[in-house]
Design a protein around this motif. Structure first.
Motif, PDB file in Angstrom:
ATOM      1  N   PHE A  89      13.946  17.365   3.151  1.00  0.00           N
ATOM      2  CA  PHE A  89      15.065  17.108   4.051  1.00  0.00           C
ATOM      3  C   PHE A  89      14.543  16.827   5.458  1.00  0.00           C
ATOM      4  N   LEU A  90      15.036  15.762   6.059  1.00  0.00           N
ATOM      5  CA  LEU A  90      14.695  15.420   7.435  1.00  0.00           C
ATOM      6  C   LEU A  90      15.941  15.613   8.278  1.00  0.00           C
ATOM      7  N   PHE A  91      16.003  16.711   9.024  1.00  0.00           N
ATOM      8  CA  PHE A  91      17.162  17.017   9.859  1.00  0.00           C
ATOM      9  C   PHE A  91      16.996  16.344  11.214  1.00  0.00           C
ATOM     10  N   ASP A  92      17.940  15.481  11.553  1.00  0.00           N
ATOM     11  CA  ASP A  92      17.914  14.755  12.825  1.00  0.00           C
ATOM     12  C   ASP A  92      18.533  15.636  13.900  1.00  0.00           C
ATOM     13  N   ILE A  93      17.719  16.483  14.511  1.00  0.00           N
ATOM     14  CA  ILE A  93      18.214  17.429  15.518  1.00  0.00           C
ATOM     15  C   ILE A  93      18.699  16.697  16.761  1.00  0.00           C
ATOM     16  N   PHE A  94      18.135  15.525  17.048  1.00  0.00           N
ATOM     17  CA  PHE A  94      18.577  14.746  18.204  1.00  0.00           C
ATOM     18  C   PHE A  94      20.048  14.388  18.089  1.00  0.00           C
ATOM     19  N   LEU A  95      20.509  14.075  16.878  1.00  0.00           N
ATOM     20  CA  LEU A  95      21.916  13.738  16.671  1.00  0.00           C
ATOM     21  C   LEU A  95      22.761  14.961  16.308  1.00  0.00           C
ATOM     22  N   LEU A  96      22.202  15.873  15.521  1.00  0.00           N
ATOM     23  CA  LEU A  96      22.971  17.042  15.103  1.00  0.00           C
ATOM     24  C   LEU A  96      23.163  18.045  16.234  1.00  0.00           C
ATOM     25  N   GLU A 134       0.812  -1.199   0.000  1.00  0.00           N
ATOM     26  CA  GLU A 134       0.000   0.000   0.000  1.00  0.00           C
ATOM     27  C   GLU A 134       0.853   1.261   0.000  1.00  0.00           C
ATOM     28  N   GLU A 135       2.135   1.113   0.261  1.00  0.00           N
ATOM     29  CA  GLU A 135       2.986   2.274   0.410  1.00  0.00           C
ATOM     30  C   GLU A 135       3.483   2.779  -0.936  1.00  0.00           C
ATOM     31  N   GLU A 136       3.406   4.068  -1.113  1.00  0.00           N
ATOM     32  CA  GLU A 136       3.982   4.726  -2.272  1.00  0.00           C
ATOM     33  C   GLU A 136       5.164   5.521  -1.752  1.00  0.00           C
ATOM     34  N   LYS A 137       6.352   5.181  -2.228  1.00  0.00           N
ATOM     35  CA  LYS A 137       7.559   5.756  -1.672  1.00  0.00           C
ATOM     36  C   LYS A 137       7.644   7.256  -1.951  1.00  0.00           C
ATOM     37  N   VAL A 138       7.973   8.005  -0.936  1.00  0.00           N
ATOM     38  CA  VAL A 138       8.225   9.427  -1.059  1.00  0.00           C
ATOM     39  C   VAL A 138       9.722   9.635  -0.870  1.00  0.00           C
ATOM     40  N   GLU A 139      10.346  10.297  -1.820  1.00  0.00           N
ATOM     41  CA  GLU A 139      11.793  10.498  -1.752  1.00  0.00           C
ATOM     42  C   GLU A 139      12.128  11.579  -0.729  1.00  0.00           C
ATOM     43  N   TYR A 140      13.103  11.314   0.109  1.00  0.00           N
ATOM     44  CA  TYR A 140      13.546  12.278   1.110  1.00  0.00           C
ATOM     45  C   TYR A 140      15.017  12.027   1.430  1.00  0.00           C
ATOM     46  N   THR A 141      15.637  12.997   2.070  1.00  0.00           N
ATOM     47  CA  THR A 141      17.034  12.881   2.483  1.00  0.00           C
ATOM     48  C   THR A 141      17.128  13.074   3.984  1.00  0.00           C
ATOM     49  N   VAL A 142      17.658  12.080   4.682  1.00  0.00           N
ATOM     50  CA  VAL A 142      17.895  12.200   6.119  1.00  0.00           C
ATOM     51  C   VAL A 142      19.255  12.853   6.325  1.00  0.00           C
ATOM     52  N   VAL A 143      19.265  13.947   7.062  1.00  0.00           N
ATOM     53  CA  VAL A 143      20.510  14.661   7.360  1.00  0.00           C
ATOM     54  C   VAL A 143      20.806  14.475   8.841  1.00  0.00           C
ATOM     55  N   ASN A 144      21.767  13.595   9.162  1.00  0.00           N
ATOM     56  CA  ASN A 144      22.074  13.291  10.562  1.00  0.00           C
ATOM     57  C   ASN A 144      23.542  13.493  10.906  1.00  0.00           C
ATOM     58  N   CYS A 145      24.317  14.078   9.980  1.00  0.00           N
ATOM     59  CA  CYS A 145      25.704  14.421  10.270  1.00  0.00           C
ATOM     60  C   CYS A 145      26.078  15.630   9.415  1.00  0.00           C
ATOM     61  N   PHE A 146      27.216  16.247   9.730  1.00  0.00           N
ATOM     62  CA  PHE A 146      27.591  17.481   9.044  1.00  0.00           C
ATOM     63  C   PHE A 146      28.437  17.225   7.801  1.00  0.00           C
ATOM     64  N   GLN A 147      28.805  15.985   7.555  1.00  0.00           N
ATOM     65  CA  GLN A 147      29.560  15.652   6.360  1.00  0.00           C
ATOM     66  C   GLN A 147      28.595  15.399   5.206  1.00  0.00           C
ATOM     67  N   GLU A 148      28.997  15.766   4.032  1.00  0.00           N
ATOM     68  CA  GLU A 148      28.337  15.463   2.765  1.00  0.00           C
ATOM     69  C   GLU A 148      26.971  16.134   2.605  1.00  0.00           C
ATOM     70  N   LYS A 149      25.953  15.731   3.375  1.00  0.00           N
ATOM     71  CA  LYS A 149      24.581  16.139   3.080  1.00  0.00           C
ATOM     72  C   LYS A 149      24.178  17.483   3.677  1.00  0.00           C
ATOM     73  N   PHE A 150      24.725  17.839   4.836  1.00  0.00           N
ATOM     74  CA  PHE A 150      24.232  19.007   5.547  1.00  0.00           C
ATOM     75  C   PHE A 150      24.455  20.297   4.752  1.00  0.00           C
ATOM     76  N   GLY A 151      25.671  20.517   4.299  1.00  0.00           N
ATOM     77  CA  GLY A 151      25.992  21.742   3.564  1.00  0.00           C
ATOM     78  C   GLY A 151      25.154  21.916   2.313  1.00  0.00           C
ATOM     79  N   PRO A 152      25.087  20.919   1.421  1.00  0.00           N
ATOM     80  CA  PRO A 152      24.254  21.050   0.226  1.00  0.00           C
ATOM     81  C   PRO A 152      22.775  21.259   0.544  1.00  0.00           C
TER      82      PRO A 152
END
Length: 384
Positions: free
Chosen positions: A164-171, A108-126
């Motif tokens: 973008f899903l920013f993981d504030i608990f880890l960041l 039943e699930e239709e995938k929604v594209e997202y990016t999890v940002v949980n560290c400052f390398q690679e994904k956070f800056g862009p």
């Protein structure tokens, strides 16, 4: 015994054992902050307080722990003092209580594209750079008791092309100092939010973020209701889920997911601190941000309906009306045209219709029918 930052750093990458009054836990030490906050990988419950052996492994799990006098963490080199800010046994209990079987099936699930940002390398800056280039973004906060004394776990931001899903608990607070604060305070970026009071209170008092240029869909929903009923106001506001169901008619499968997510938030607040976060719930976080952006567009279309109708009447009169109609009007005349005067008649008809369709409270407010959503959160202590 509380140890300094340096000995804790020396134990990075090593298997450590954490002995608490509530049980014995083992995991790999991955990160140590200057404040001696610890991140453990692959946490395993070795022993419970009642001495009944039980092993429950959290595969690929990150557990946050914090210093406490009553704990004893041991390595081959010696003991280190620590205890959890969100204890490992609470994480295990949260995971065990997460009834994933009750969620809609994969088919039943239709995938929604997202990016999890949980560290400052690679994904956070862009991610931050992309957000800074936008004119409109949606912002959703998730956590426990979202206010100045609460705990923010996730911050979701969506644009027309990315979520973008920013993981504030880890960041941690560094996420705002490294760019999120600039985005949220930018006067040129419209932030679409729902009931911004709670997240604003949290961001300002905990992270020194002063939100600016916000379009609040809860406020917009009330104003739209007032226009549609000829000036009446509703007796209550709508949650984000209710607004989405009312204005966007979201598919039933997403409605089911959101209802389960909200119910689990009410029953088990600790689940916000599970890492890795269940993928089905990450989908819900992404959906909220995506649909909030669409809700903004829908509400704006509703607001523009009367304007478009009057402009259409202007065009119709000028193109199809008699030649004498405009000829008798001077270009400098500021008298209210008949096309605009008709708005008063429209509002009167709407008001008469609303009185027939709605019950009226003692305060003169219209009582909206209950939207079909089982889990409401009147105290707003989980999600906004």
């Amino acid at each position: 015994m509380a140890l300094s930052f340096q000995p804790l750093q020396a134990a990075l990458g090593k298997s450590v054992k954490l002995t608490l009054t509530c049980g014995v836990f083992q995991g790999v030490l991955q990160h140590v902050s200057p404040g001696r906050d610890l991140l453990l990988h692959a946490v395993e419950l070795l022993d419970e307080p009642d001495s009944q052996k039980r092993t429950a492994v959290l595969s690929e799990c990150t557990s946050a722990v914090k210093e406490n006098k009553g704990a004893d963490m041991e390595t081959a080199q010696g003991g280190l003092g620590s205890s959890p800010c969100v204890s490992p046994e609470r994480q295990l209990r949260a995971l065990n209580n997460l009834n994933m079987n009750s969620l809609p099936g994969k088919e039943e699930e239709e995938k929604v594209e997202y990016t999890v940002v949980n560290c400052f390398q690679e994904k956070f800056g862009p991610a931050v750079l992309h957000l800074k280039q936008q004119g409109v973004i949606s912002v959703v906060g998730e956590g426990v008791t979202l206010c100045r004394n609460g705990k923010l776990s996730w911050l979701q931001m969506a644009t027309k092309s990315h979520i973008f899903l920013f993981d504030i608990f880890l960041l941690g607070p560094q996420a705002f100092r490294n760019g999120l604060r600039t985005v949220l305070e930018d006067k040129n970026i419209l932030k679409v939010m729902h009931d911004c009071r709670w997240i604003s209170n949290c961001l300002f008092h905990q992270y020194n973020v002063l939100l600016d240029n916000v379009f609040d869909t809860q406020v917009a929903d009330v104003l739209q209701f007032s226009v549609a009923t000829g000036g009446f106001f509703p007796h209550s506001t709508c949650t984000l889920q209710e607004c989405l169901m009312q204005h966007l008619k979201i598919p039933s499968k997403w409605k089911i997911l959101m209802k389960h997510e909200q119910q689990m938030a009410l029953e088990n607040p600790d689940r916000w601190f599970l890492r890795p976060f269940p993928s089905s719930l990450l989908q819900v976080l992404a959906l909220k941000a995506m649909y909030l952006l669409l809700l903004h567009s829908s509400l704006m279309d509703n607001f523009m309906a009367d304007l478009r109708a009057v402009v259409h009447a202007y065009l119709s009169t000028s193109q199809n009306g008699s030649e004498d109609h405009l000829g008798s009007i001077k270009p400098t005349c500021m008298e209210l045209p008949k096309e605009l005067r008709q708005l008063a008649d429209i509002q009167k008809l709407r008001r008469e219709k609303a009185v027939k369709e709605y019950r009226i409270s003692e305060d003169g407010l219209l009582i909206r029918p209950v939207i079909e959503l089982n889990e409401r959160n009147p105290q707003r202590d989980e999600t906004h």
